[in-house]
Enzyme design. Structure first.
Site, PDB file in Angstrom:
ATOM      1  N   HIS A  85     -38.181 -52.355 -30.912  1.00  0.00           N
ATOM      2  CA  HIS A  85     -38.383 -53.288 -29.788  1.00  0.00           C
ATOM      3  C   HIS A  85     -37.316 -54.388 -29.730  1.00  0.00           C
ATOM      4  CE1 HIS A  85     -42.375 -51.529 -29.235  1.00  0.00           C
ATOM      5  NE2 HIS A  85     -42.528 -51.633 -30.543  1.00  0.00           N
TER       6      HIS A  85
HETATM    7  C1  BDR Z   1     -42.893 -57.177 -31.460  1.00  0.00           C
HETATM    8  O1  BDR Z   1     -43.887 -57.511 -32.421  1.00  0.00           O
HETATM    9  C2  BDR Z   1     -43.336 -57.554 -33.712  1.00  0.00           C
HETATM   10  O2  BDR Z   1     -44.192 -56.957 -34.629  1.00  0.00           O
HETATM   11  C3  BDR Z   1     -41.994 -56.879 -33.622  1.00  0.00           C
HETATM   12  O3  BDR Z   1     -41.086 -57.432 -34.553  1.00  0.00           O
HETATM   13  C4  BDR Z   1     -41.580 -57.144 -32.207  1.00  0.00           C
HETATM   14  O4  BDR Z   1     -40.927 -58.392 -32.082  1.00  0.00           O
HETATM   15  C5  BDR Z   1     -43.277 -55.877 -30.793  1.00  0.00           C
HETATM   16  O5  BDR Z   1     -44.485 -56.022 -30.120  1.00  0.00           O
END
Ligand code: BDR
Ligand code: CA
Length: 318
Positions: free
Chosen positions: A241
């Site tokens: 992400h």
């Molecule tokens: C986001 O949540 C975190 O766990 C990850 O690093 C990312 O920034 C994804 O939903």
């Protein structure tokens, strides 16, 4: 071409680690510093992780400033079930040689943004606590922020921590609301976008095959990170992400989106942390956010990411 000056606000997190490494490896960006926040892990751990990451990259001179140890109004919500006990499980990390730089992250953001001769871009990869506090502390920084690019939210895809809310927004919805209301150009890289950009299947093996320490660390983290997501979603590969967010800054031509009004639900019984996107512009509110909802060519995105990761000098040549 002059480099784009950026500050990365982060809570590593394997996908944060990829995002940081990508930004450090990309010749288009000048990373002024990293600021850390409580998110995936507690603040001490995310700060130590950030140090380990810049040192692995061979870029240990990039300062890491520790920031907020809790959201504005709520309790922290670490997620070791997703990221492992360290937050960056999947690689046997060397201890950080240096601790964090002196000075709170919020002060660093205010000082650096005000002092920089060119507008600074903020890349925000965790709960948005530090950014909201910086905007409250010194509203004049808004005038020298070129853009805020954040990973967070979801509208068409719903949430990943509740049916309505994505993790980064759910953890500190009040902070996200302040950021979206600050009158600064914002690009959101929500689940609507990242879910359209999964990594290639078996990308971990492809990275490891490059053989350098950086690429083996990336391969190991990828393998660990995918396990939870693939089991949850029934997929064969997962999007990184936060790295997709850096990719969207570097290569906007690979993405689709729309400028529209976006707000955050802070009080819903079932929907706290939901990003409410006025995609059809029905509210008459001003457009405040470029909301990305797709990626034309995920294979090309990850090919370019790998090329940038390969540029990193690696440990020992700092
Ligand atoms: C986001 O949540 C975190 O766990 C990850 O690093 C990312 O920034 C994804 O939903
Ligand atoms: Ca993150």
């Amino acid at each position: 071409m002059p480099k784009t000056p950026v500050i990365i606000d982060t809570d590593p997190g394997q996908d944060d680690a990829f995002a940081i490494l990508l930004a450090l490896g990309a010749p288009e960006l000048e990373v002024l510093g990293l600021t850390t926040v409580a998110g995936n892990m507690g603040l001490a751990q995310t700060t130590d992780n950030a140090r380990r990451i810049v040192e692995l990259a061979g870029r240990g001179a990039v300062p890491v400033h520790a920031g907020s140890d809790r959201p504005l109004l709520r309790a922290p919500r670490p997620v070791p079930e997703i990221h492992g006990e360290t937050g960056i499980d999947g690689w046997d990390w060397a201890l950080a040689k240096q601790g964090p730089a002196e000075g709170h992250a919020v002060d660093f953001i205010v000082r650096s943004v005000l002092a920089h001769p060119a507008p600074v871009t903020l890349i925000v990869l965790g709960p948005q606590t530090n950014i909201a506090l910086a905007l409250r502390r010194e509203p004049r920084i808004a005038d020298n922020i070129a853009r805020i690019v954040f990973m967070g939210g979801g509208y068409f895809e719903g949430g990943n921590m509740s049916p309505a809310a994505e993790y980064n927004i759910l953890v500190d919805p009040e902070a996200a609301r302040i950021v979206l209301g600050a009158g600064i150009p914002v690009t959101a890289v929500p689940l609507d976008c990242t879910h359209a950009a999964p990594a290639p299947v078996n990308w971990s093996a492809e990275l490891e095959a490059e053989g350098t320490e950086v690429m083996r660390a990336c391969g190991g983290m990828m393998r660990f990170f995918e396990r939870y997501g693939n089991a949850k979603y029934g997929t064969q590969s997962r999007p990184l992400h936060d790295a997709v967010a850096v990719g969207a800054l570097l290569w906007p031509e690979l993405f689709t989106g729309r400028l529209c009004p976006v707000d955050v639900e802070c009080a819903g019984e079932l929907t706290t942390g939901m990003t409410v996107v006025d995609w059809l512009r029905q509210t008459g509110k001003p457009d405040n956010c470029l909301w990305l909802n797709g990626c034309h060519d995920p294979a090309e995105l990850y090919r370019r990411m790998k090329t940038a990761l390969m540029q990193l000098p690696g440990r020992g040549r700092d």
